[in-house]
Design an enzyme around this catalytic site. Structure first.
Site, PDB file in Angstrom:
ATOM      1  N   ASP A 170      -2.967  -7.463  -4.940  1.00 18.54           N
ATOM      2  CA  ASP A 170      -4.050  -7.499  -4.023  1.00 18.54           C
ATOM      3  C   ASP A 170      -3.607  -8.346  -2.529  1.00 18.54           C
ATOM      4  O   ASP A 170      -3.377  -9.471  -2.845  1.00 18.54           O
ATOM      5  CB  ASP A 170      -5.243  -7.675  -4.236  1.00 18.54           C
ATOM      6  CG  ASP A 170      -6.402  -8.181  -3.068  1.00 18.54           C
ATOM      7  OD1 ASP A 170      -5.910  -7.939  -1.864  1.00 18.54           O
ATOM      8  OD2 ASP A 170      -7.497  -8.385  -3.618  1.00 18.54           O
ATOM      9  N   VAL A 171      -3.053  -7.673  -1.812  1.00 15.19           N
ATOM     10  CA  VAL A 171      -2.143  -8.369  -0.613  1.00 15.19           C
ATOM     11  C   VAL A 171      -3.243  -9.212   0.235  1.00 15.19           C
ATOM     12  O   VAL A 171      -2.625 -10.129   0.947  1.00 15.19           O
ATOM     13  CB  VAL A 171      -1.116  -7.728   0.231  1.00 15.19           C
ATOM     14  CG1 VAL A 171       0.070  -6.954  -0.794  1.00 15.19           C
ATOM     15  CG2 VAL A 171      -1.781  -6.359   0.693  1.00 15.19           C
ATOM     16  N   GLY A 230       0.759  -1.322  -0.062  1.00 13.36           N
ATOM     17  CA  GLY A 230       0.002  -0.105  -0.037  1.00 13.36           C
ATOM     18  C   GLY A 230       0.672   1.039   0.170  1.00 13.36           C
ATOM     19  O   GLY A 230       0.622   2.113   0.812  1.00 13.36           O
ATOM     20  N   ALA A 231       1.752   1.120  -0.761  1.00  9.43           N
ATOM     21  CA  ALA A 231       2.779   2.366  -0.783  1.00  9.43           C
ATOM     22  C   ALA A 231       2.493   3.398  -1.923  1.00  9.43           C
ATOM     23  O   ALA A 231       3.243   4.277  -2.083  1.00  9.43           O
ATOM     24  CB  ALA A 231       4.077   2.049  -0.975  1.00  9.43           C
ATOM     25  N   ASN A 240       1.712  -2.393   5.310  1.00  7.78           N
ATOM     26  CA  ASN A 240       1.045  -1.033   5.629  1.00  7.78           C
ATOM     27  C   ASN A 240      -0.304  -0.966   4.861  1.00  7.78           C
ATOM     28  O   ASN A 240      -1.381  -0.142   5.377  1.00  7.78           O
ATOM     29  CB  ASN A 240       1.825  -0.037   5.165  1.00  7.78           C
ATOM     30  CG  ASN A 240       1.088   1.500   5.011  1.00  7.78           C
ATOM     31  OD1 ASN A 240       1.021   2.083   5.988  1.00  7.78           O
ATOM     32  ND2 ASN A 240       0.560   1.670   3.585  1.00  7.78           N
ATOM     33  N   SER A 248      -2.893   0.455  14.711  1.00  2.00           N
ATOM     34  CA  SER A 248      -3.407   1.824  14.872  1.00  2.00           C
ATOM     35  C   SER A 248      -3.861   1.952  16.345  1.00  2.00           C
ATOM     36  O   SER A 248      -4.045   0.785  16.895  1.00  2.00           O
ATOM     37  CB  SER A 248      -4.649   1.713  14.056  1.00  2.00           C
ATOM     38  OG  SER A 248      -5.523   2.817  14.551  1.00  2.00           O
ATOM     39  N   ARG A 308       0.282   5.614  -1.774  1.00  2.00           N
ATOM     40  CA  ARG A 308      -0.361   7.001  -1.274  1.00  2.00           C
ATOM     41  C   ARG A 308      -0.281   6.865   0.207  1.00  2.00           C
ATOM     42  O   ARG A 308       0.238   5.950   0.686  1.00  2.00           O
ATOM     43  CB  ARG A 308      -1.659   7.249  -1.715  1.00  2.00           C
ATOM     44  CG  ARG A 308      -2.768   6.281  -1.667  1.00  2.00           C
ATOM     45  CD  ARG A 308      -3.929   6.520  -2.590  1.00  2.00           C
ATOM     46  NE  ARG A 308      -4.893   5.390  -2.452  1.00  2.00           N
ATOM     47  CZ  ARG A 308      -5.970   5.166  -1.708  1.00  2.00           C
ATOM     48  NH1 ARG A 308      -5.897   5.812  -0.968  1.00  2.00           N
ATOM     49  NH2 ARG A 308      -6.495   4.060  -1.789  1.00  2.00           N
ATOM     50  N   LYS A 335      -6.689  -4.505  13.718  1.00  2.00           N
ATOM     51  CA  LYS A 335      -5.529  -3.952  14.239  1.00  2.00           C
ATOM     52  C   LYS A 335      -5.001  -4.503  15.548  1.00  2.00           C
ATOM     53  O   LYS A 335      -3.844  -4.658  15.626  1.00  2.00           O
ATOM     54  CB  LYS A 335      -5.754  -2.265  14.297  1.00  2.00           C
ATOM     55  CG  LYS A 335      -5.808  -1.583  12.919  1.00  2.00           C
ATOM     56  CD  LYS A 335      -4.745  -2.048  12.093  1.00  2.00           C
ATOM     57  CE  LYS A 335      -5.073  -1.033  10.746  1.00  2.00           C
ATOM     58  NZ  LYS A 335      -3.773  -1.182   9.742  1.00  2.00           N
ATOM     59  N   TYR A 359     -12.305  -2.579  12.080  1.00  2.00           N
ATOM     60  CA  TYR A 359     -10.993  -2.137  12.193  1.00  2.00           C
ATOM     61  C   TYR A 359     -10.220  -2.498  13.423  1.00  2.00           C
ATOM     62  O   TYR A 359      -9.090  -2.910  13.120  1.00  2.00           O
ATOM     63  CB  TYR A 359     -11.123  -0.593  11.706  1.00  2.00           C
ATOM     64  CG  TYR A 359      -9.933   0.193  11.658  1.00  2.00           C
ATOM     65  CD1 TYR A 359      -9.141  -0.202  10.307  1.00  2.00           C
ATOM     66  CD2 TYR A 359      -9.231   1.083  12.581  1.00  2.00           C
ATOM     67  CE1 TYR A 359      -8.099   0.664   9.883  1.00  2.00           C
ATOM     68  CE2 TYR A 359      -8.113   1.736  12.229  1.00  2.00           C
ATOM     69  CZ  TYR A 359      -7.434   1.675  11.034  1.00  2.00           C
ATOM     70  OH  TYR A 359      -6.134   2.211  10.736  1.00  2.00           O
TER      71      TYR A 359
HETATM   72  P1  NAP Z   1      -4.646   5.322   2.250  1.00  2.00           P
HETATM   73  O1  NAP Z   1      -4.112   6.716   2.263  1.00  2.00           O
HETATM   74  O2  NAP Z   1      -6.084   5.111   2.232  1.00  2.00           O
HETATM   75  O3  NAP Z   1      -3.766   4.423   1.697  1.00  2.00           O
HETATM   76  C1  NAP Z   1      -4.146   2.788   1.856  1.00  2.00           C
HETATM   77  C2  NAP Z   1      -2.994   2.243   0.881  1.00  2.00           C
HETATM   78  O4  NAP Z   1      -3.301   0.926   1.215  1.00  2.00           O
HETATM   79  C3  NAP Z   1      -3.116   2.789  -0.667  1.00  2.00           C
HETATM   80  O5  NAP Z   1      -1.666   2.527  -1.102  1.00  2.00           O
HETATM   81  C4  NAP Z   1      -3.931   1.381  -1.221  1.00  2.00           C
HETATM   82  O6  NAP Z   1      -3.493   0.923  -2.559  1.00  2.00           O
HETATM   83  C5  NAP Z   1      -3.413   0.061  -0.232  1.00  2.00           C
HETATM   84  N1  NAP Z   1      -4.305  -0.814  -0.109  1.00  2.00           N
HETATM   85  C6  NAP Z   1      -5.664  -0.958   0.060  1.00  2.00           C
HETATM   86  N2  NAP Z   1      -6.080  -2.004   0.107  1.00  2.00           N
HETATM   87  C7  NAP Z   1      -4.920  -2.939  -0.592  1.00  2.00           C
HETATM   88  C8  NAP Z   1      -4.968  -4.182  -1.201  1.00  2.00           C
HETATM   89  N3  NAP Z   1      -5.824  -5.070  -0.988  1.00  2.00           N
HETATM   90  N4  NAP Z   1      -3.667  -4.804  -1.372  1.00  2.00           N
HETATM   91  C9  NAP Z   1      -2.709  -3.754  -1.419  1.00  2.00           C
HETATM   92  N5  NAP Z   1      -2.830  -2.645  -1.345  1.00  2.00           N
HETATM   93  C10 NAP Z   1      -3.975  -2.152  -0.721  1.00  2.00           C
HETATM   94  O7  NAP Z   1      -4.522   5.028   3.910  1.00  2.00           O
HETATM   95  P2  NAP Z   1      -3.410   5.462   5.033  1.00  2.00           P
HETATM   96  O8  NAP Z   1      -3.914   6.483   5.907  1.00  2.00           O
HETATM   97  O9  NAP Z   1      -2.160   6.023   4.667  1.00  2.00           O
HETATM   98  O10 NAP Z   1      -3.264   4.013   5.823  1.00  2.00           O
HETATM   99  C11 NAP Z   1      -2.178   3.252   5.912  1.00  2.00           C
HETATM  100  C12 NAP Z   1      -1.996   2.438   7.001  1.00  2.00           C
HETATM  101  O11 NAP Z   1      -1.936   3.268   8.308  1.00  2.00           O
HETATM  102  C13 NAP Z   1      -3.295   1.640   7.183  1.00  2.00           C
HETATM  103  O12 NAP Z   1      -3.235   0.171   7.453  1.00  2.00           O
HETATM  104  C14 NAP Z   1      -4.039   2.394   8.302  1.00  2.00           C
HETATM  105  O13 NAP Z   1      -4.719   1.393   8.846  1.00  2.00           O
HETATM  106  C15 NAP Z   1      -3.007   2.738   9.160  1.00  2.00           C
HETATM  107  N6  NAP Z   1      -3.379   3.984  10.042  1.00  2.00           N
HETATM  108  C16 NAP Z   1      -3.530   5.057   9.308  1.00  2.00           C
HETATM  109  C17 NAP Z   1      -4.110   6.070  10.376  1.00  2.00           C
HETATM  110  C18 NAP Z   1      -4.603   7.344   9.764  1.00  2.00           C
HETATM  111  O14 NAP Z   1      -4.954   8.257  10.508  1.00  2.00           O
HETATM  112  N7  NAP Z   1      -4.349   7.836   8.333  1.00  2.00           N
HETATM  113  C19 NAP Z   1      -4.034   5.881  11.630  1.00  2.00           C
HETATM  114  C20 NAP Z   1      -3.814   4.726  12.065  1.00  2.00           C
HETATM  115  C21 NAP Z   1      -3.242   3.441  11.232  1.00  2.00           C
HETATM  116  P3  NAP Z   1      -4.279   1.808  -3.980  1.00  2.00           P
HETATM  117  O15 NAP Z   1      -4.121   3.236  -3.714  1.00  2.00           O
HETATM  118  O16 NAP Z   1      -3.431   0.950  -4.865  1.00  2.00           O
HETATM  119  O17 NAP Z   1      -5.751   1.227  -3.569  1.00  2.00           O
END
Ligand code: NAP
Length: 251
Positions: A65-66, A14-15, A92, A144, A17, A161, A157
């Site tokens: 799709d992981v 998920g790198a 991630n 998280s 974005r 986590k 969720y």
């Molecule tokens: P995000 O901006 O929505 O990005 C999600 C990423 O995951 C995207 O690169 C997406 O790929 C990828 N992804 C989703 N489903 C996938 C799959 N089946 N196979 C491969 N890649 C997949 O989310 P984020 O906020 O950066 O979050 C990243 C991580 O941090 C997550 O695990 C989230 O739970 C955790 N986190 C985030 C926050 C927060 O406040 N943002 C807080 C705590 C934890 P595509 O773009 O190609 O779809």
């Protein structure tokens, strides 16, 4: 100049974005060659690769799709075929389908558990054997604060986590004797596409509940991951490093 992660190969799921993008950029800045995994955002993933290359680093984008075991296996194999080794795996990739339990559809439970937790099983299973063969490795799982403290509307969720944390401790015990560390990073509120649509009221509450009185930046999560991936963190395993401005204090 020597870089801390020179000669290391990293796979970041998920790198394309958000936080994963920042992690990939930071690991590359520290010298790692990076596999940029994405699911749907091919263009964004290509832009991450271009950004790394423009700074003199090496990276490739790999679609997978992981949540699918075969695709996760192919992702890790691709890293081995491209760069010859895998030293760092950052799980991630993640998603949310927030809803109160009484209204939550079974498919919202399934997709979140599959994307957030089964993906970790899939990627770790694929990466463990080459890491054991190399007698070194770093696995970092992005959990998280919801997995630590819970959050209304996030039973799916938070379960995924929290599951990740138990998985991490168990795998740390299995792989420790092979010089492989397994840790979690638990972000608090970080502004990305995942959190952009949260109601304004909830966003404000998040700031008020955070002692540092702000949201985190994706780079601030990336620094913690880069530390756990480094030689300096060689004696840390089974740990969850909370990076949340003090929102959830453990212990
Ligand atoms: P995000 O901006 O929505 O990005 C999600 C990423 O995951 C995207 O690169 C997406 O790929 C990828 N992804 C989703 N489903 C996938 C799959 N089946 N196979 C491969 N890649 C997949 O989310 P984020 O906020 O950066 O979050 C990243 C991580 O941090 C997550 O695990 C989230 O739970 C955790 N986190 C985030 C926050 C927060 O406040 N943002 C807080 C705590 C934890 P595509 O773009 O190609 O779809």
């Amino acid at each position: 100049m020597h870089k801390a992660l020179e000669n290391k190969v990293a796979v970041v799921t998920g790198a394309s974005r958000g936080i994963g993008r920042s992690i990939a950029l930071e690991l590359a800045r520290r010298g790692a060659r990076v596999v940029i995994n994405y699911h749907r955002s091919a263009k964004a993933a290509a832009e991450v690769v271009a950004a790394i290359q423009s700074e003199g680093g090496e990276a490739v984008a790999v679609q997978a799709d992981v949540g699918d075991g075969d695709q996760a296996q192919a992702l890790i194999q691709n890293a081995l075929d491209t760069f010859g080794q895998i030293d760092i795996l950052v799980n991630n990739a993640g998603t949310t389908r927030d809803q109160l339990l009484m209204l939550m559809k079974e498919e919202d439970w399934d997709i979140v558990l599959r994307t957030n937790l089964k993906s970790v099983f899939n990627c770790c299973k694929a990466a463990a054997r080459p890491m054991v063969r190399q007698r070194r490795g770093r696995i970092i799982n992005i959990t998280s604060v919801s997995g630590l403290a819970g959050q209304g509307g996030q039973t799916n969720y938070a379960a995924s986590k929290a599951g990740m944390i138990g998985f991490t401790k168990s795998l740390a015990k299995e792989l420790g004797p092979r010089n492989i560390t397994v840790n979690c990073v638990a972000p608090g509120f970080v502004l990305t596409a995942l959190t952009a649509d949260l109601p304004e009221e909830l966003k404000q509450q998040g700031i008020e509940a955070t002692p540092l009185r702000r949201w985190g930046q994706p780079e601030e999560i990336a620094y913690a991951v880069a530390f756990l991936a480094s030689d300096e963190a060689a004696f840390i395993t089974g740990e969850t490093l909370t990076v949340d401005g003090g929102l959830v204090m453990q212990g």
